[in-house]
Design a protein around this motif. Structure first.
Motif: not given
Length: 254
Positions: A135-141
């Motif tokens: 989820s954190l990676m997705g938000l950063l992307v």
């Protein structure tokens, strides 16, 4: 730094023809991987997340400098830039250390030369961390993509406002902005394509119970490809031959 720390561990496993759990000291229980495998999983998670957070800082700086230059000039100082890197690395290290404290499970994957966080099977305590990580990676992307798209829009507007005809010196700023525009677009697409497979695999493992080590390995390879190819894209694109070719294509299209 990630390649320098992780590659010797993998090469040692191949040289001794042993898995990472066999190379390092054993865990606290029979089912727990060895200490070396846990360290490898931590480094993989850290060097997947920390560069992404730094990319977000760079994308924000690019967007603010192009779209809000007065705010950028007044509030973004050199001291802030110096402290941002260590602060981002510290936050990522604390977050990625959660599996070592019991929230999440490090796991050795086939063929035994790489370890990462278990992304399928187990209860909420085991699968909560990979979902949070994805989820954190997705938000950063999403944030990086939004900042880069906005920066590309500003670059395109600046290029359109430049004179199309006249002396070569007058046309040079327009071509330089187009160079940055195309480079930023290529790196944004590459980063997004390389990051999405890991996010998808983490969600599929948590909610669809899809345990597939080959698919997990492919997702980790995609994530590694970004850090390998990105510098080469930048280096090749900045060469005079490639830039001359791009300018000829742009003139032909115009």
């Amino acid at each position: 730094l990630g390649k320098c720390l992780l590659s010797p561990i993998v090469l040692a496993a191949y040289a001794y023809n042993r898995s990472l759990s066999e190379l390092g000291p054993g865990g606290r229980s029979e089912d727990e991987p060895g200490v070396l495998c846990q360290l490898f999983a931590f480094l993989m998670a850290f060097f997947g997340l920390a560069p992404t957070l730094l990319l977000l800082a760079m994308a924000l700086e690019c967007w603010l400098s192009l779209g809000h230059p007065y705010f950028y000039r007044r509030h973004l100082t050199r001291r802030l830039g110096i402290t941002l890197g260590p602060a981002a690395a510290g936050l990522c290290a604390l977050f990625c250390a959660l599996p070592l404290l019991g929230f999440g499970v490090p796991m050795q994957y086939c063929p035994g030369t790489w370890c990462f966080i278990r992304m399928a099977g187990g209860g909420p305590r085991q699968l909560g961390f990979p979902v949070l990580y994805a989820s954190l990676m997705g938000l950063l992307v999403l944030a990086i993509g939004a900042c880069n798209v906005s920066s590309m829009r500003h670059l395109y507007g600046m290029a359109r406002r430049q004179p199309r005809r006249g002396t070569p010196a007058a046309a040079a700023p327009r071509m330089e902005e187009l160079d940055h525009l195309v480079l930023l677009g290529l790196m944004t697409v590459l980063f997004t394509v390389c990051s999405l497979p890991l996010i998808v695999r983490a969600y599929m493992g948590a909610f669809a119970s899809d345990f597939n080590e080959n698919a997990d390995l492919s997702a980790l390879r995609f994530l590694s490809v970004n850090s390998i190819v990105d510098p080469w894209v930048f280096i090749i694109f900045r060469t005079s031959v490639f830039r001359t070719f791009l300018r000829r294509v742009c003139r032909s299209l115009n």
